[in-house]
Write a protein that holds these residues in place. Structure first.
Motif, mmCIF file in Angstrom:
data_model
loop_
_atom_site.group_PDB
_atom_site.id
_atom_site.type_symbol
_atom_site.label_atom_id
_atom_site.label_comp_id
_atom_site.label_asym_id
_atom_site.label_seq_id
_atom_site.Cartn_x
_atom_site.Cartn_y
_atom_site.Cartn_z
ATOM 1 N N THR A 239 -22.077 19.437 -1.047
ATOM 2 C CA THR A 239 -21.418 18.620 -0.031
ATOM 3 C C THR A 239 -20.085 19.254 0.323
ATOM 4 O OG1 THR A 239 -22.463 16.566 -0.749
ATOM 5 C CG2 THR A 239 -20.420 16.370 0.511
ATOM 6 N N THR A 240 -19.908 19.545 1.597
ATOM 7 C CA THR A 240 -18.665 20.112 2.096
ATOM 8 C C THR A 240 -17.883 19.001 2.797
ATOM 9 O OG1 THR A 240 -19.634 22.302 2.372
ATOM 10 C CG2 THR A 240 -17.666 21.830 3.653
ATOM 11 N N THR A 241 -16.616 18.848 2.422
ATOM 12 C CA THR A 241 -15.782 17.779 2.954
ATOM 13 C C THR A 241 -14.611 18.359 3.735
ATOM 14 O OG1 THR A 241 -16.335 16.336 1.079
ATOM 15 C CG2 THR A 241 -14.382 15.761 2.366
ATOM 16 N N ALA A 242 -14.424 17.875 4.956
ATOM 17 C CA ALA A 242 -13.313 18.305 5.811
ATOM 18 C C ALA A 242 -12.348 17.138 5.981
ATOM 19 C CB ALA A 242 -13.825 18.766 7.162
ATOM 20 N N ARG A 243 -11.077 17.371 5.643
ATOM 21 C CA ARG A 243 -10.049 16.335 5.765
ATOM 22 C C ARG A 243 -8.991 16.808 6.757
ATOM 23 N NH1 ARG A 243 -11.385 16.787 0.385
ATOM 24 N NH2 ARG A 243 -12.178 14.891 -0.623
ATOM 25 N N PRO A 244 -8.681 16.007 7.776
ATOM 26 C CA PRO A 244 -7.669 16.412 8.752
ATOM 27 C C PRO A 244 -6.284 16.455 8.127
ATOM 28 C CG PRO A 244 -8.321 14.132 9.100
ATOM 29 C CD PRO A 244 -9.242 14.677 8.052
ATOM 30 N N VAL A 245 -5.525 17.511 8.410
ATOM 31 C CA VAL A 245 -4.188 17.648 7.815
ATOM 32 C C VAL A 245 -3.091 17.833 8.850
ATOM 33 C CG1 VAL A 245 -5.014 18.517 5.592
ATOM 34 C CG2 VAL A 245 -4.572 20.124 7.458
ATOM 35 N N SER A 246 -3.413 18.309 10.049
ATOM 36 C CA SER A 246 -2.363 18.496 11.049
ATOM 37 C C SER A 246 -2.968 18.606 12.436
ATOM 38 C CB SER A 246 -1.521 19.741 10.742
ATOM 39 O OG SER A 246 -2.290 20.919 10.865
ATOM 40 N N LEU A 303 -3.815 20.984 28.327
ATOM 41 C CA LEU A 303 -3.241 20.750 27.000
ATOM 42 C C LEU A 303 -4.334 20.914 25.949
ATOM 43 C CD1 LEU A 303 -1.186 19.654 24.913
ATOM 44 C CD2 LEU A 303 -1.878 17.347 25.606
ATOM 45 N N GLN A 304 -4.124 21.843 25.005
ATOM 46 C CA GLN A 304 -5.064 22.049 23.907
ATOM 47 C C GLN A 304 -4.571 21.307 22.671
ATOM 48 O OE1 GLN A 304 -8.050 23.827 23.824
ATOM 49 N NE2 GLN A 304 -7.828 23.979 26.052
ATOM 50 N N ALA A 305 -5.414 20.430 22.165
ATOM 51 C CA ALA A 305 -5.094 19.668 20.952
ATOM 52 C C ALA A 305 -6.075 20.071 19.865
ATOM 53 C CB ALA A 305 -5.185 18.169 21.221
ATOM 54 N N THR A 306 -5.578 20.691 18.814
ATOM 55 C CA THR A 306 -6.440 21.252 17.775
ATOM 56 C C THR A 306 -6.094 20.659 16.418
ATOM 57 O OG1 THR A 306 -6.595 23.350 18.977
ATOM 58 C CG2 THR A 306 -7.212 23.373 16.649
ATOM 59 N N ILE A 307 -7.104 20.126 15.748
ATOM 60 C CA ILE A 307 -6.926 19.597 14.398
ATOM 61 C C ILE A 307 -7.227 20.705 13.388
ATOM 62 C CG2 ILE A 307 -7.828 18.004 12.668
ATOM 63 C CD1 ILE A 307 -6.205 16.527 14.592
ATOM 64 N N THR A 308 -6.369 20.828 12.388
ATOM 65 C CA THR A 308 -6.652 21.700 11.244
ATOM 66 C C THR A 308 -7.209 20.837 10.123
ATOM 67 O OG1 THR A 308 -4.926 23.300 11.814
ATOM 68 C CG2 THR A 308 -5.667 23.263 9.523
ATOM 69 N N TRP A 309 -8.308 21.289 9.540
ATOM 70 C CA TRP A 309 -9.011 20.532 8.499
ATOM 71 C C TRP A 309 -8.954 21.298 7.176
ATOM 72 C CZ3 TRP A 309 -11.695 15.978 10.028
ATOM 73 C CH2 TRP A 309 -11.749 15.772 11.403
ATOM 74 N N ASP A 310 -8.590 20.607 6.128
ATOM 75 C CA ASP A 310 -8.664 21.153 4.775
ATOM 76 C C ASP A 310 -10.096 20.952 4.285
ATOM 77 O OD1 ASP A 310 -7.272 21.975 2.099
ATOM 78 O OD2 ASP A 310 -8.415 20.162 1.599
ATOM 79 N N ILE A 311 -10.743 22.026 3.810
ATOM 80 C CA ILE A 311 -12.171 21.958 3.499
ATOM 81 C C ILE A 311 -12.439 22.362 2.047
ATOM 82 C CG2 ILE A 311 -14.469 22.779 4.152
ATOM 83 C CD1 ILE A 311 -13.449 23.186 6.960
ATOM 84 N N SER A 312 -13.194 21.522 1.384
ATOM 85 C CA SER A 312 -13.573 21.784 -0.010
ATOM 86 C C SER A 312 -15.045 21.427 -0.186
ATOM 87 C CB SER A 312 -12.709 20.953 -0.966
ATOM 88 O OG SER A 312 -12.866 19.562 -0.695
ATOM 89 N N TRP A 313 -15.586 21.753 -1.358
ATOM 90 C CA TRP A 313 -16.991 21.447 -1.583
ATOM 91 C C TRP A 313 -17.275 21.132 -3.038
ATOM 92 C CZ3 TRP A 313 -20.415 24.347 -4.657
ATOM 93 C CH2 TRP A 313 -19.923 25.568 -5.131
ATOM 94 N N THR A 314 -18.335 20.370 -3.262
ATOM 95 C CA THR A 314 -18.859 20.099 -4.603
ATOM 96 C C THR A 314 -20.371 20.278 -4.542
ATOM 97 O OG1 THR A 314 -19.067 17.730 -4.116
ATOM 98 C CG2 THR A 314 -17.030 18.468 -5.185
ATOM 99 N N GLY A 318 -21.931 20.423 -11.093
ATOM 100 C CA GLY A 318 -20.478 20.346 -11.180
ATOM 101 C C GLY A 318 -19.751 21.482 -10.500
ATOM 102 N N ALA A 319 -20.485 22.319 -9.761
ATOM 103 C CA ALA A 319 -19.832 23.422 -9.058
ATOM 104 C C ALA A 319 -18.967 22.872 -7.930
ATOM 105 C CB ALA A 319 -20.884 24.374 -8.492
ATOM 106 N N GLY A 320 -18.025 23.674 -7.487
ATOM 107 C CA GLY A 320 -17.173 23.245 -6.391
ATOM 108 C C GLY A 320 -15.985 24.161 -6.220
ATOM 109 N N GLY A 321 -15.202 23.881 -5.197
ATOM 110 C CA GLY A 321 -14.019 24.695 -4.943
ATOM 111 C C GLY A 321 -13.530 24.486 -3.522
ATOM 112 N N ASP A 322 -12.682 25.394 -3.096
ATOM 113 C CA ASP A 322 -12.106 25.321 -1.757
ATOM 114 C C ASP A 322 -12.773 26.332 -0.835
ATOM 115 O OD1 ASP A 322 -10.209 23.348 -2.409
ATOM 116 O OD2 ASP A 322 -8.852 24.857 -3.242
ATOM 117 N N LEU A 323 -12.839 25.987 0.430
ATOM 118 C CA LEU A 323 -13.262 26.887 1.486
ATOM 119 C C LEU A 323 -12.093 27.069 2.445
ATOM 120 C CD1 LEU A 323 -16.847 25.437 2.106
ATOM 121 C CD2 LEU A 323 -16.324 27.731 1.268
ATOM 122 N N PRO A 324 -12.117 28.097 3.282
ATOM 123 C CA PRO A 324 -10.998 28.297 4.208
ATOM 124 C C PRO A 324 -10.784 27.076 5.111
ATOM 125 C CG PRO A 324 -12.410 30.230 4.171
ATOM 126 C CD PRO A 324 -13.131 29.166 3.405
#
Length: 344
Positions: A239-246, A303-314, A318-324
């Motif tokens: 499961t890859t999760t994207a969370r908006p940060v900016s 006007l360009q409005a772009t969200i940056t998403w922090d992305i991680s996975w599990t 129990g594997a998991g980590g961060d993605l770009p």
């Protein structure tokens, strides 16, 4: 030893998401078709995925990161593999003009699966392993159809190989499917909602008048994509999760000032971005916004409005980590007018 006479390319990727605005799923590619079970990665979504309107895939901020171009995944059980492979071999051996090196390669391929003909690190099989049917599967190469480089897409060129149920593929198959590969596929097919910010003034603003921009928490939320392969004796998922940060604002012209100066508005403690305009704030500088310094004339600024998403996975085990980090945005047309002075 390598054979290039018969190619193995089975679909294991996502289709377009369907479903409600708070969760969606893809139509599964692959599955049973009378000859056996193909490798199929089913991707499901949850979060703020809009049911209608445009959606788009996330773009990695790391230009050096790309999803896998190909991989090895479970393909067919022994009896189904024998039916498929022996039929393909016989068909090609009986084709007009099939002789020389190509004919010899086909003969050795047949010996490999029928008569235990093998080579270093690659054992042969007796009658396609049919005596072990149900105890494992043959794995085969899968191309990523979204990989533009043909050579990379075809780089998984080993022959199909046997893996017992519950066992890992031999170590020489470094590109065998893993939770991390599934996570990357989920990343590649992540469907994110439109990024349409609220503006005050809306659509039409004035030269040198600060335009406030914001996103309420209710407008967007984290998005998840789960990629899974569920076959007899083999279950793997991530499961890859994207969370908006900016939020980054690009005015569409150099004749503008952004707030903050970088144009990047960070997420607030309540998960909103920016601050809604209200009466009494006219003389304040918006925490997130734009001041246009020149009229858009008879046209508009994009006007360009772009969200940056922090992305991680599990994933499985129990594997998991961060993605770009990823980005996704879209444009909004803004009309900027000169303030009209009244002369008496």
């Amino acid at each position: 030893m390598a054979f290039s006479v018969i190619a193995f390319t089975q679909a294991a990727y996502a289709g377009k998401p369907v479903g409600s605005d708070k969760g969606a799923t893809t139509e599964e590619t692959g599955g049973g078709d009378g000859t056996g079970i193909y490798a199929a990665a089913r991707i499901t979504y949850s979060g703020s995925v809009a049911a209608n309107g445009s959606k788009g895939n996330v773009t990695s901020t790391d230009v050096n990161w790309t999803p896998p171009p190909c991989w090895y995944a479970p393909y067919l059980g022994a009896k189904d593999f024998k039916k498929k492979m022996s039929g393909d071999i016989e068909s090609q051996m009986n084709a007009p003009g099939m002789g020389g090196h190509a004919g010899a390669a086909l003969s050795e391929l047949k010996r490999h699966y029928e008569d235990e003909y093998g080579w270093t690190d690659t054992p042969g099989y007796k009658d396609y392993n049919v005596d072990k049917d149900g105890e494992g599967m043959f794995w085969a190469a899968v191309e990523n159809p979204d990989e533009p480089d043909l050579l990379k897409r075809n780089s998984c060129n080993d022959l199909p190989f046997w893996v017992d149920n519950g066992e890992s593929p031999p170590p020489q198959y470094e590109q065998a499917i893993t939770p991390e590969i599934l996570a990357a596929l989920a990343y590649q097919h992540m469907q994110l909602p439109d990024t349409e910010v609220s503006l005050a003034p809306e659509q039409t603003t004035k030269v040198n008048l600060p335009t406030w921009a914001w996103l309420d928490k209710a407008v967007f939320d984290e998005v998840q994509a789960t990629a899974a392969i569920n076959l007899p004796g083999f279950n793997l998922q991530a499961t890859t999760t994207a969370r908006p940060v900016s939020l980054t604002l690009e005015p569409g012209t150099d004749d503008a000032v952004t707030y903050p100066a970088s144009g990047e508005c960070v997420i607030n403690a309540d998960d909103s971005i920016g601050e809604p305009y209200a009466r009494g704030k006219a003389n304040r500088t918006p925490p997130c916004g734009i001041t246009y310094l020149r009229s858009s004339g008879n046209g508009t600024y994009n006007l360009q409005a772009t969200i940056t998403w922090d992305i991680s996975w599990t994933g499985t085990g129990g594997a998991g980590g961060d993605l770009p980090d990823g980005t996704f945005g879209n444009g909004q047309e803004v009309t900027v007018q000169e303030i009209q002075a009244v002369n008496r």
